[in-house]
Design a protein around this motif. Structure first.
Motif, PDB file in Angstrom:
ATOM      1  N   ASP A   9       0.658  -1.245   0.012  1.00 58.66           N
ATOM      2  CA  ASP A   9       0.079   0.019   0.061  1.00 58.66           C
ATOM      3  C   ASP A   9       0.970   1.248   0.084  1.00 58.66           C
ATOM      4  OD1 ASP A   9      -2.296  -1.488   0.040  1.00 58.66           O
ATOM      5  OD2 ASP A   9      -2.571  -1.305   1.863  1.00 58.66           O
ATOM      6  N   ARG A  10       1.886   1.044   0.668  1.00 62.05           N
ATOM      7  CA  ARG A  10       2.658   2.378   0.905  1.00 62.05           C
ATOM      8  C   ARG A  10       3.439   2.772  -0.435  1.00 62.05           C
ATOM      9  NH1 ARG A  10       8.252   3.000   1.787  1.00 62.05           N
ATOM     10  NH2 ARG A  10       8.397   0.794   2.581  1.00 62.05           N
ATOM     11  N   ILE A  11       4.208   1.623  -1.005  1.00 68.52           N
ATOM     12  CA  ILE A  11       4.932   2.038  -2.253  1.00 68.52           C
ATOM     13  C   ILE A  11       4.002   2.278  -3.420  1.00 68.52           C
ATOM     14  CG2 ILE A  11       6.873   0.688  -1.653  1.00 68.52           C
ATOM     15  CD1 ILE A  11       6.208  -1.544  -3.643  1.00 68.52           C
ATOM     16  N   HIS A  12       2.679   1.663  -3.539  1.00 73.51           N
ATOM     17  CA  HIS A  12       1.698   1.984  -4.726  1.00 73.51           C
ATOM     18  C   HIS A  12       1.118   3.350  -4.329  1.00 73.51           C
ATOM     19  CE1 HIS A  12       1.553  -2.664  -5.399  1.00 73.51           C
ATOM     20  NE2 HIS A  12       2.371  -2.245  -6.074  1.00 73.51           N
ATOM     21  N   SER A  13       1.398   3.933  -3.185  1.00 71.93           N
ATOM     22  CA  SER A  13       0.595   5.440  -3.162  1.00 71.93           C
ATOM     23  C   SER A  13       1.625   6.684  -3.809  1.00 71.93           C
ATOM     24  CB  SER A  13       0.745   5.641  -1.468  1.00 71.93           C
ATOM     25  OG  SER A  13       2.068   5.863  -1.131  1.00 71.93           O
ATOM     26  N   PHE A  14       2.819   5.935  -4.238  1.00 66.33           N
ATOM     27  CA  PHE A  14       3.644   7.134  -4.906  1.00 66.33           C
ATOM     28  C   PHE A  14       4.352   6.305  -6.069  1.00 66.33           C
ATOM     29  CE2 PHE A  14       6.258   5.531  -1.232  1.00 66.33           C
ATOM     30  CZ  PHE A  14       7.250   4.956  -1.977  1.00 66.33           C
ATOM     31  N   GLU A  15       4.305   4.994  -6.159  1.00 72.63           N
ATOM     32  CA  GLU A  15       4.948   4.557  -7.669  1.00 72.63           C
ATOM     33  C   GLU A  15       3.772   4.324  -8.446  1.00 72.63           C
ATOM     34  OE1 GLU A  15       7.475   1.133  -6.718  1.00 72.63           O
ATOM     35  OE2 GLU A  15       8.235   2.209  -4.791  1.00 72.63           O
ATOM     36  N   LYS A  16       3.888   5.222  -9.492  1.00 69.95           N
ATOM     37  CA  LYS A  16       2.568   5.116 -10.273  1.00 69.95           C
ATOM     38  C   LYS A  16       3.171   5.131 -11.757  1.00 69.95           C
ATOM     39  CE  LYS A  16      -0.497   6.490  -7.273  1.00 69.95           C
ATOM     40  NZ  LYS A  16      -1.559   5.691  -6.520  1.00 69.95           N
ATOM     41  N   GLU A  17       2.021   4.606 -12.674  1.00 72.76           N
ATOM     42  CA  GLU A  17       2.427   4.395 -13.996  1.00 72.76           C
ATOM     43  C   GLU A  17       2.846   5.817 -14.791  1.00 72.76           C
ATOM     44  OE1 GLU A  17       0.431   2.676 -18.273  1.00 72.76           O
ATOM     45  OE2 GLU A  17      -0.363   2.058 -16.315  1.00 72.76           O
ATOM     46  N   ASP A  18       2.292   6.750 -14.337  1.00 70.94           N
ATOM     47  CA  ASP A  18       2.321   8.044 -14.873  1.00 70.94           C
ATOM     48  C   ASP A  18       3.176   8.976 -13.856  1.00 70.94           C
ATOM     49  OD1 ASP A  18       0.964   7.462 -17.391  1.00 70.94           O
ATOM     50  OD2 ASP A  18      -0.994   8.174 -16.367  1.00 70.94           O
ATOM     51  N   ILE A  19       4.114   9.698 -14.518  1.00 72.93           N
ATOM     52  CA  ILE A  19       4.867  10.653 -13.681  1.00 72.93           C
ATOM     53  C   ILE A  19       4.603  12.064 -14.071  1.00 72.93           C
ATOM     54  CG2 ILE A  19       6.730  10.617 -15.372  1.00 72.93           C
ATOM     55  CD1 ILE A  19       8.892  10.143 -12.945  1.00 72.93           C
ATOM     56  N   TYR A  20       4.913  12.988 -13.134  1.00 68.98           N
ATOM     57  CA  TYR A  20       4.688  14.408 -13.308  1.00 68.98           C
ATOM     58  C   TYR A  20       5.468  15.429 -12.615  1.00 68.98           C
ATOM     59  CZ  TYR A  20       1.759  18.598 -13.398  1.00 68.98           C
ATOM     60  OH  TYR A  20       1.403  20.066 -13.532  1.00 68.98           O
ATOM     61  N   TYR A  21       6.092  16.380 -13.275  1.00 67.46           N
ATOM     62  CA  TYR A  21       7.235  17.367 -13.038  1.00 67.46           C
ATOM     63  C   TYR A  21       6.633  18.580 -12.585  1.00 67.46           C
ATOM     64  CZ  TYR A  21      10.599  13.503 -13.864  1.00 67.46           C
ATOM     65  OH  TYR A  21      11.366  12.354 -13.957  1.00 67.46           O
ATOM     66  N   GLY A  22       5.279  18.766 -12.634  1.00 68.34           N
ATOM     67  CA  GLY A  22       4.867  19.966 -12.139  1.00 68.34           C
ATOM     68  C   GLY A  22       4.466  20.778 -13.396  1.00 68.34           C
ATOM     69  N   GLY A 144      11.074   1.058  -9.314  1.00 69.46           N
ATOM     70  CA  GLY A 144      10.411   0.354  -8.095  1.00 69.46           C
ATOM     71  C   GLY A 144      10.313  -0.921  -8.182  1.00 69.46           C
ATOM     72  N   LEU A 145      10.636  -1.663  -6.979  1.00 69.28           N
ATOM     73  CA  LEU A 145      10.686  -3.249  -7.098  1.00 69.28           C
ATOM     74  C   LEU A 145       9.939  -3.666  -5.740  1.00 69.28           C
ATOM     75  CD1 LEU A 145      14.359  -4.008  -7.769  1.00 69.28           C
ATOM     76  CD2 LEU A 145      12.691  -4.086  -9.484  1.00 69.28           C
ATOM     77  N   TYR A 146       9.274  -4.653  -5.821  1.00 73.51           N
ATOM     78  CA  TYR A 146       8.523  -5.247  -4.808  1.00 73.51           C
ATOM     79  C   TYR A 146       8.865  -6.841  -4.854  1.00 73.51           C
ATOM     80  CZ  TYR A 146       4.541  -6.553  -7.710  1.00 73.51           C
ATOM     81  OH  TYR A 146       4.007  -7.204  -8.850  1.00 73.51           O
ATOM     82  N   PRO A 147       8.819  -7.500  -3.630  1.00 71.34           N
ATOM     83  CA  PRO A 147       8.838  -9.102  -3.730  1.00 71.34           C
ATOM     84  C   PRO A 147       7.421  -9.565  -4.043  1.00 71.34           C
ATOM     85  CG  PRO A 147       9.609  -8.206  -1.545  1.00 71.34           C
ATOM     86  CD  PRO A 147       8.965  -6.811  -2.107  1.00 71.34           C
ATOM     87  N   ILE A 148       7.588 -10.435  -4.946  1.00 68.81           N
ATOM     88  CA  ILE A 148       6.285 -11.202  -5.605  1.00 68.81           C
ATOM     89  C   ILE A 148       4.969 -11.743  -4.689  1.00 68.81           C
ATOM     90  CG2 ILE A 148       7.692 -11.572  -7.628  1.00 68.81           C
ATOM     91  CD1 ILE A 148       7.284 -14.854  -6.789  1.00 68.81           C
ATOM     92  N   ASN A 149       5.592 -12.201  -3.310  1.00 70.13           N
ATOM     93  CA  ASN A 149       4.553 -12.649  -2.407  1.00 70.13           C
ATOM     94  C   ASN A 149       5.145 -12.588  -0.850  1.00 70.13           C
ATOM     95  OD1 ASN A 149       6.335 -14.827  -1.746  1.00 70.13           O
ATOM     96  ND2 ASN A 149       5.695 -16.317  -3.385  1.00 70.13           N
ATOM     97  N   GLU A 150       4.295 -12.692   0.009  1.00 64.86           N
ATOM     98  CA  GLU A 150       4.748 -12.649   1.352  1.00 64.86           C
ATOM     99  C   GLU A 150       6.003 -13.366   1.826  1.00 64.86           C
ATOM    100  OE1 GLU A 150       2.580 -12.096   5.658  1.00 64.86           O
ATOM    101  OE2 GLU A 150       1.382 -13.106   3.966  1.00 64.86           O
ATOM    102  N   GLN A 151       5.979 -14.587   1.229  1.00 63.87           N
ATOM    103  CA  GLN A 151       7.209 -15.244   1.649  1.00 63.87           C
ATOM    104  C   GLN A 151       8.419 -14.650   1.288  1.00 63.87           C
ATOM    105  OE1 GLN A 151       7.030 -19.331   0.259  1.00 63.87           O
ATOM    106  NE2 GLN A 151       9.183 -19.790   1.130  1.00 63.87           N
ATOM    107  N   GLU A 152       8.483 -14.072   0.214  1.00 63.31           N
ATOM    108  CA  GLU A 152       9.801 -13.502  -0.387  1.00 63.31           C
ATOM    109  C   GLU A 152       9.873 -12.142   0.292  1.00 63.31           C
ATOM    110  OE1 GLU A 152      11.264 -15.091  -3.666  1.00 63.31           O
ATOM    111  OE2 GLU A 152      10.894 -16.190  -1.976  1.00 63.31           O
TER     112      GLU A 152
END
Length: 236
Positions: A9-22, A144-152
Motif C-alpha cells: 500500500d505504501r509503495i503503490h501510493s507514490f510509485e505510479k504508471e504516470d509521472i509528473y514534474y509540475g 521500483g521493485l517489490y517481492p512477488i509474495n509474502e514469503q519473499e
C-alpha cells in the motif's frame, strides 16, 4: 515491521504508471548538489552500503533503457551511470561529502557486518517484480521493485533488519534501482513533458528480477558512479 500488504500500500501510493514534474521548470532537490557538480559530473561523495549486485541480463536490459533516456532527453540528467554500478540497495549505512567524516564509521560498520555473515543463507534467491519507473525525491529517476509474495517479502526484510542492527535508519525501505540522477541545474517544462511521456511508455512493461544472496555485497563508494566491493556476504 510493515506487513506485506502495508508495504504494498505504501509503495503503490507514490510509485505510479504516470509521472509528473509540475507545471513549471523542474529545479530538482537541493540535495542533488551533494552528489553532482555544476557541470553535471559526479562530485566526491563517500559512504558504505549493502547492495544486491544484478545479474548480467538484467544489467543489459536496464542499460538499454537508460541509453534511450539519454538519447531522447539528455538535458534532464547528469553524467550517465555506468551499467556496471547498477544495483538494488538493501540497506544504506554511512555517507558524507568528506571522507574524514565517515572513515571511522567504515571500520565500525565492517566489523559489525562481519559478525552477521554466518547468519546469511547463501542459497537464497528472492523473486522481485518491478512496479514503475518513478521520481525519487526529485533527486533521481528509479525503477521500483517489490517481492512477488509474502514469503519473499519476509526473506528480504529479514536480511534488511539484519543490517538495521549495524546502522538503524529513520525511513522505511523502498526497494529500487537508480537509473539516472537529474541535471543539477534542472530542466525546462518542454523537457519535463517529454520525459513524462517517455517514462509513461516505458511503464507499460514490467520486469521480473531475481536477487541472489551470493551477489549481496558490502560496498564503499567515492561518488555515485564508483563503488568497490569490500565483502561478499553470501559466500560464508
Amino acid at each position: 515491521m510493515e506487513t506485506y500488504q502495508e508495504f504494498l500500500d505504501r509503495i503503490h501510493s507514490f510509485e505510479k504508471e504516470d509521472i509528473y514534474y509540475g507545471s513549471d521548470c523542474f529545479s530538482g532537490n537541493s540535495k542533488i548538489a551533494e552528489k553532482v557538480n555544476r557541470d553535471n559530473s559526479f562530485k566526491d561523495f563517500y559512504g558504505d552500503t549493502i547492495v544486491f549486485n544484478l545479474d548480467d541480463i538484467t544489467k543489459v536490459s536496464l542499460a538499454k533503457l537508460v541509453e534511450q533516456l539519454y538519447q531522447l532527453v539528455p538535458e534532464c540528467f547528469c553524467k550517465k551511470l555506468s551499467s556496471s554500478t547498477l544495483h538494488m540497495t538493501l540497506h544504506d549505512l554511512s555517507n558524507a561529502s568528506a571522507l574524514q567524516d565517515v572513515a571511522s564509521d567504515f571500520c565500525q560498520n565492517e566489523l559489525k557486518i562481519l559478525k552477521k555473515t554466518k547468519e546469511i543463507d547463501s542459497n537464497k534467491r528472492i523473486k522481485m517484480k518491478s512496479t514503475y519507473i518513478f521520481n525519487m525525491c526529485d533527486i533521481s529517476l528509479v525503477l521500483g521493485l517489490y517481492p512477488i509474495n509474502e514469503q519473499e517479502y519476509n526473506a528480504l526484510m529479514n536480511l534488511y533488519y539484519m543490517f538495521d542492527d549495524v546502522k538503524k535508519l529513520n525511513y522505511p525501505f523502498t526497494p529500487h534501482i537508480t537509473l539516472a540522477y537529474y541535471n543539477r541545474n534542472g530542466f525546462d517544462i518542454v523537457s519535463a513533458r517529454k520525459l513524462e511521456s517517455i517514462v509513461s511508455k516505458f511503464n507499460k512493461n514490467q520486469m521480473e528480477i531475481e536477487l541472489d544472496v551470493n551477489n549481496l555485497f558490502y560496498q564503499r563508494f567515492t561518488n555515485m558512479n564508483d563503488y568497490t566491493n569490500i565483502l561478499c556476504l553470501g559466500n560464508n
